[in-house]
Design a protein around this motif. Structure first.
Motif, PDB file in Angstrom:
ATOM      1  N   ARG A  15      68.249  58.005  31.275  1.00  0.00           N
ATOM      2  CA  ARG A  15      67.369  58.993  31.121  1.00  0.00           C
ATOM      3  C   ARG A  15      68.507  59.873  30.603  1.00  0.00           C
ATOM      4  O   ARG A  15      68.271  61.105  29.855  1.00  0.00           O
ATOM      5  CB  ARG A  15      66.344  59.503  31.468  1.00  0.00           C
ATOM      6  N   SER A  16      69.442  60.667  31.843  1.00  0.00           N
ATOM      7  CA  SER A  16      70.227  61.493  31.537  1.00  0.00           C
ATOM      8  C   SER A  16      71.061  61.650  30.736  1.00  0.00           C
ATOM      9  O   SER A  16      71.959  62.248  30.422  1.00  0.00           O
ATOM     10  CB  SER A  16      70.760  61.923  33.134  1.00  0.00           C
ATOM     11  N   GLY A  17      71.471  60.119  30.537  1.00  0.00           N
ATOM     12  CA  GLY A  17      73.162  59.884  29.357  1.00  0.00           C
ATOM     13  C   GLY A  17      74.133  60.111  29.666  1.00  0.00           C
ATOM     14  O   GLY A  17      74.987  60.312  28.771  1.00  0.00           O
ATOM     15  N   ARG A  18      74.308  59.906  31.126  1.00  0.00           N
ATOM     16  CA  ARG A  18      75.460  60.389  31.762  1.00  0.00           C
ATOM     17  C   ARG A  18      75.957  58.698  32.590  1.00  0.00           C
ATOM     18  O   ARG A  18      74.694  59.437  33.460  1.00  0.00           O
ATOM     19  CB  ARG A  18      75.519  61.682  32.946  1.00  0.00           C
ATOM     20  N   LEU A  19      76.698  57.955  32.516  1.00  0.00           N
ATOM     21  CA  LEU A  19      76.237  56.733  33.015  1.00  0.00           C
ATOM     22  C   LEU A  19      77.651  57.324  33.880  1.00  0.00           C
ATOM     23  O   LEU A  19      78.114  56.222  35.259  1.00  0.00           O
ATOM     24  CB  LEU A  19      76.737  55.455  32.148  1.00  0.00           C
ATOM     25  N   SER A  20      78.702  57.942  33.877  1.00  0.00           N
ATOM     26  CA  SER A  20      80.240  58.070  34.761  1.00  0.00           C
ATOM     27  C   SER A  20      79.692  58.701  36.035  1.00  0.00           C
ATOM     28  O   SER A  20      79.144  59.840  35.803  1.00  0.00           O
ATOM     29  CB  SER A  20      81.476  58.790  34.014  1.00  0.00           C
ATOM     30  N   ARG A  21      80.369  58.372  37.291  1.00  0.00           N
ATOM     31  CA  ARG A  21      79.787  59.174  38.305  1.00  0.00           C
ATOM     32  C   ARG A  21      79.945  61.061  37.919  1.00  0.00           C
ATOM     33  O   ARG A  21      79.751  62.021  39.108  1.00  0.00           O
ATOM     34  CB  ARG A  21      80.710  59.028  38.928  1.00  0.00           C
ATOM     35  N   TYR A  22      80.698  61.375  37.139  1.00  0.00           N
ATOM     36  CA  TYR A  22      81.287  62.703  36.686  1.00  0.00           C
ATOM     37  C   TYR A  22      80.475  63.497  35.691  1.00  0.00           C
ATOM     38  O   TYR A  22      79.994  62.688  34.950  1.00  0.00           O
ATOM     39  CB  TYR A  22      82.445  62.914  36.510  1.00  0.00           C
ATOM     40  N   GLY A  23      79.612  64.658  36.137  1.00  0.00           N
ATOM     41  CA  GLY A  23      79.095  64.963  35.198  1.00  0.00           C
ATOM     42  C   GLY A  23      79.161  66.806  35.569  1.00  0.00           C
ATOM     43  O   GLY A  23      79.546  67.258  36.687  1.00  0.00           O
TER      44      GLY A  23
END
Ligand code: PLP
Length: 410
Positions: free
Chosen positions: A22-30
């Motif tokens: 749901r967040s749309g972020r799959l990498s460890r950085y955000g």
């Protein structure tokens, strides 16, 4: 189902994963706000708190974490690192890819490094000792730590098989310069494949972080261009893995309590067998209890009983015994021979590895087997208990073992 964590994967892991999707972020950085669930960073913080260390670095495997521990310490060509001959091959590979030489040492009745043997293998080239907590049993850390400190060496703990075990009341992994864990499918908790480095050493952490992410500073904070300590690679963990591990970590205490209860039950059902022995536990309260290691009076009886159980003696465990590691014994590198096995720049002669070079370990492994309590590894033994098995299954398995033992008593 190989390891305890994998058997329990379910709705909690799914909920954590849904957050990530749901967040749309799959990498460890955000972004540093509530739109980014930061699962990897939260997992690192949670493990650091449980292990009582200041830094935890999540990576893509336990093998990578070992490599980062070594390169974080600056181990490299010309160095020697003492490792047990009974371990997973990754312990050796990490040293070889750091371009240092593994020096093989004997195990003792703990099935972990024998400190007396280690002491005899220390040379001016030795930089580190890797204590591997095999099959969930903490090694003799007080003795190994004293040896390392006395010779100004780094003690690295390979706790890939012992996530959640402790020694002297502190988690294994937190007793030396650095410790590592694995989260592959056979381990206490899992995300499929993953690993972690833990340390109290800020400089080591910064170097390890840089190596795991193209030379960057921790979490890519701070000035980088012009100040990066070295070229790095990419060993990052993804948010999907961090999410699964956060849910798995909440299951850890329940897993360990269950394993220990089953180990105690099975042991109580076997310990009156004539001639039976069990491996030594340097800290009985800290054993992870994924395996109950049984020692037979001799190798012939061990072979006969294990064959009847559809199991194997530990010397036949293909991936874990130095004498089966032909790629190590023959010094195979990507280019044929060369650094670190045979390099005129660092050593006078080639490294010498041979089957039979660790006779005490060979003899001990040939008369022992694991009664698996929560990790059923077909490479070790298809026999044993799964995590979801109850007391009735434990009784049945123990009875099977007793019958085989008594039938082969001399
Ligand atoms: C003792 C030991 N060290 C290192 C590793 C490597 O971990 P991974 O499979 O996560 O790379 C393992 C994995 O089985 C292991 O058992």
């Amino acid at each position: 189902m190989p390891g305890p964590g994998l058997e329990l994967v379910g709705d909690e892991e799914l909920a954590e994963l849904t957050d990530v999707i749901r967040s749309g972020r799959l990498s460890r950085y955000g972004p540093d706000d509530e739109t980014f669930p930061a699962k990897v960073r939260r997992f690192e913080e949670a493990v650091a708190a449980r292990a009582g260390v200041s830094h935890a670095l999540a990576v893509n495997s336990g093998t990578s974490a070992l490599y980062l521990a070594l390169t974080g310490l600056g181990v490299g060509p010309g160095d020697e690192v003492i490792v047990p001959g009974f371990t997973y091959v990754a312990t050796m590979s990490a040293v070889v890819y750091a371009r240092a030489r593994p020096v093989l040492a004997e195990i003792d009745a703990t099935f972990d490094l024998d400190p007396t043997d280690v002491s005899g293998r220390i040379t001016p080239r030795t930089r580190a000792i890797i204590a591997v907590h095999m099959l969930g049993n903490p090694a003799r850390l007080a003795e190994l730590r004293a040896l390392a400190d006395g010779h100004d060496l780094a003690l690295i703990e390979d706790a890939a098989q012992a996530f959640g075990a402790s020694y002297g009341g502190r988690w294994v992994g937190s007793h030396g310069a650095a410790g590592i864990y694995s989260f592959n499918e056979y381990k206490t908790i899992t995300c499929g494949d993953g690993g972690m480095l833990v340390t109290d050493d800020e400089a080591l952490y910064r170097r390890a972080f840089a190596m795991h992410d193209q030379g960057h500073s921790p979490l890519r904070h701070g000035v980088e261009v012009g100040a990066r300590p070295m070229l790095g690679l990419n060993f990052r963990m993804t948010e999907l893995e961090g999410a699964v591990l956060l849910a798995q970590l909440r299951r850890l205490d329940g897993i360990v309590a269950h394993l220990r209860a089953n180990r105690d039950l099975v042991r109580s059902l076997l310990e009156d067998l004539p001639g039976i022995g069990f491996r030594e536990l340097p800290d009985p309260a800290g054993d992870l209890a994924t395996h109950l290691v049984v020692i037979f009076p001799d190798a012939a009886m061990a072979a006969a009983v294990t064959a009847e159980l559809g199991s194997i003696t530990l010397d036949r465990s293909g991936w874990h015994v130095y004498s089966h590691m032909e790629h190590l014994l023959e010094g195979r590198t990507v280019s044929g021979r060369g650094c670190p096995f045979d390099c005129a720049c660092t050593h006078e002669g080639p490294a010498d590895y041979r089957a039979g070079m660790l006779p005490a370990s060979d003899a001990l492994l040939a008369r022992s087997m694991s009664f698996p309590i929560g990790v059923v590894d077909p490479n070790l033994a298809p026999f044993g208990l799964h995590m979801r098995d109850d007391a009735e299954v434990a009784h049945r398995q123990a009875e099977h073992f007793r019958t085989a033992w008594l039938g082969h008593m001399g």
